[in-house]
Scaffold this active site. Structure first.
Site, short mmCIF file in Angstrom:
data_model
loop_
_atom_site.label_atom_id
_atom_site.label_comp_id
_atom_site.label_asym_id
_atom_site.label_seq_id
_atom_site.Cartn_x
_atom_site.Cartn_y
_atom_site.Cartn_z
N ARG A 49 -10.20 -11.23 -19.93
CA ARG A 49 -9.46 -9.91 -19.79
C ARG A 49 -8.09 -10.40 -19.17
O ARG A 49 -8.00 -11.35 -18.38
CB ARG A 49 -10.20 -9.07 -18.79
CG ARG A 49 -11.58 -8.68 -19.18
CD ARG A 49 -12.32 -7.82 -18.19
NE ARG A 49 -13.43 -7.44 -18.50
CZ ARG A 49 -14.64 -7.98 -18.43
NH1 ARG A 49 -14.55 -9.36 -17.84
NH2 ARG A 49 -15.81 -7.51 -18.98
N TYR A 66 -18.54 -5.20 -32.46
CA TYR A 66 -18.40 -6.20 -33.41
C TYR A 66 -19.32 -5.86 -34.81
O TYR A 66 -19.54 -6.66 -35.81
CB TYR A 66 -18.58 -7.60 -32.98
CG TYR A 66 -17.51 -7.91 -32.04
CD1 TYR A 66 -16.08 -7.98 -32.11
CD2 TYR A 66 -17.93 -8.00 -30.61
CE1 TYR A 66 -15.32 -8.16 -31.52
CE2 TYR A 66 -17.22 -8.33 -29.66
CZ TYR A 66 -15.98 -8.39 -29.68
OH TYR A 66 -14.92 -8.63 -28.92
N ARG A 116 -8.56 -10.31 -26.64
CA ARG A 116 -9.75 -10.70 -26.16
C ARG A 116 -10.65 -10.34 -27.29
O ARG A 116 -11.75 -10.73 -27.70
CB ARG A 116 -10.13 -9.77 -24.92
CG ARG A 116 -11.69 -9.73 -24.56
CD ARG A 116 -11.49 -8.86 -23.16
NE ARG A 116 -12.86 -8.50 -22.76
CZ ARG A 116 -13.52 -9.09 -22.19
NH1 ARG A 116 -13.33 -10.65 -21.80
NH2 ARG A 116 -14.92 -8.85 -21.74
N LYS A 160 -15.52 -8.92 -13.71
CA LYS A 160 -15.58 -7.54 -12.98
C LYS A 160 -16.73 -7.72 -11.90
O LYS A 160 -17.67 -8.41 -12.26
CB LYS A 160 -15.97 -6.54 -13.94
CG LYS A 160 -14.79 -6.13 -14.94
CD LYS A 160 -15.18 -5.16 -15.70
CE LYS A 160 -14.13 -4.44 -16.70
NZ LYS A 160 -14.36 -3.21 -17.40
N HIS A 196 -19.87 -9.80 -20.29
CA HIS A 196 -20.35 -8.53 -19.88
C HIS A 196 -21.35 -8.78 -18.84
O HIS A 196 -22.18 -9.72 -18.81
CB HIS A 196 -20.91 -8.21 -21.18
CG HIS A 196 -20.03 -7.58 -22.32
ND1 HIS A 196 -20.43 -7.66 -23.89
CD2 HIS A 196 -18.83 -7.63 -22.20
CE1 HIS A 196 -19.24 -7.35 -24.33
NE2 HIS A 196 -18.28 -7.27 -23.55
N HIS A 202 -5.07 -7.02 -24.46
CA HIS A 202 -6.71 -7.00 -24.52
C HIS A 202 -7.19 -6.84 -25.94
O HIS A 202 -8.20 -7.23 -26.24
CB HIS A 202 -6.91 -5.36 -24.06
CG HIS A 202 -8.35 -5.22 -23.63
ND1 HIS A 202 -9.13 -5.67 -22.68
CD2 HIS A 202 -9.35 -4.48 -24.43
CE1 HIS A 202 -10.28 -5.60 -22.92
NE2 HIS A 202 -10.50 -4.62 -23.67
#
Length: 226
Positions: free
Chosen positions: A77, A210, A174, A101, A197, A171
């Site tokens: 990110r 995807y 990514r 995150k 994730h 982004h």
């Protein structure tokens, strides 16, 4: 209006109704391999720039090339890339420590192209300050200030536009990383870990993002039948 006799027929009659509880998911914008390579070449090129712009570009191009390469080859990110510290990059072990995150840490293999671009940037950076101590930010401005997320996004977008990739953003690089892994046949759970994730539940989101790769493979397989 049909009921009142204003229109002879309902113009929306042929549209498919949305399913309750489902949201429309657009396929992510990502770069084809040729587009990604064009972007990297554009970052280093001063073609189309004025003499004044060329002088400024010459001082920033290795930093920007290293930043774009990091996004494309590591799948970070933009906030994760900007948050990198000098000590997070291990050039001996070829690893990259990333804080994602929720302050969750992941250790990524340092891609060969990322390593080469970072070493060139660090060796040639002409700004007032460059990273030396482990806690120093990796990215700096020419005036000696740490590069901000907004400034990094603007820099990446500028090069995307120069490369003719107006729809893309930082982004989307990514998404390009994740898509290229999926195209290479990498397991989606591995892609999930590389992208950082947070939970296993996000595997489903990864699959949806995807899914277009899997659908294309199915189509290509069927078309092989003579």
């Amino acid at each position: 209006m049909v009921a009142e006799g204003v229109l002879p027929r309902d113009p929306f009659a042929g549209l498919e109704r949305p399913v309750r509880g489902e949201r429309h998911k657009r396929l992510p914008v990502y770069l084809a391999e040729t587009e990604a390579e064009r972007l990297l070449r554009t970052v280093l090129s001063d073609q189309g720039l004025t003499p004044r712009q060329k002088a400024h570009h010459a001082r920033l191009k290795e930093r920007d090339h290293a930043l774009v390469t990091t996004l494309l080859c590591q799948g970070l990110r933009i906030s994760e890339a900007v948050g990198l510290r000098y000590g997070d990059v291990d050039f001996d072990e070829d690893t990259l420590r990333v804080i994602g995150k929720g302050d969750k840490e992941r250790l990524l293999p340092l891609h060969r192209r990322t390593k080469e671009a970072l070493l060139r940037y660090l060796a040639t950076w002409p700004g007032r300050k460059k990273p030396k101590a482990p806690q120093d930010p990796v990215w700096w401005t020419l005036t000696g200030q740490p590069l901000t997320k907004n400034a990094a996004q603007v820099a990446v977008k500028r090069h995307l536009v120069r490369a003719g990739l107006w729809r893309a953003s930082a982004h989307k690089l990514r998404h390009t990383f994740g898509t290229r892994l999926a195209e290479a046949g990498v397991d989606l759970l591995v892609i999930k870990d590389l992208l950082g994730h947070a939970t296993v539940a996000t595997t489903q989101a990864t699959t949806q993002i995807y899914a277009h790769v899997a659908q294309r493979r199915l189509r290509e397989a069927v078309e092989k039948i003579r």
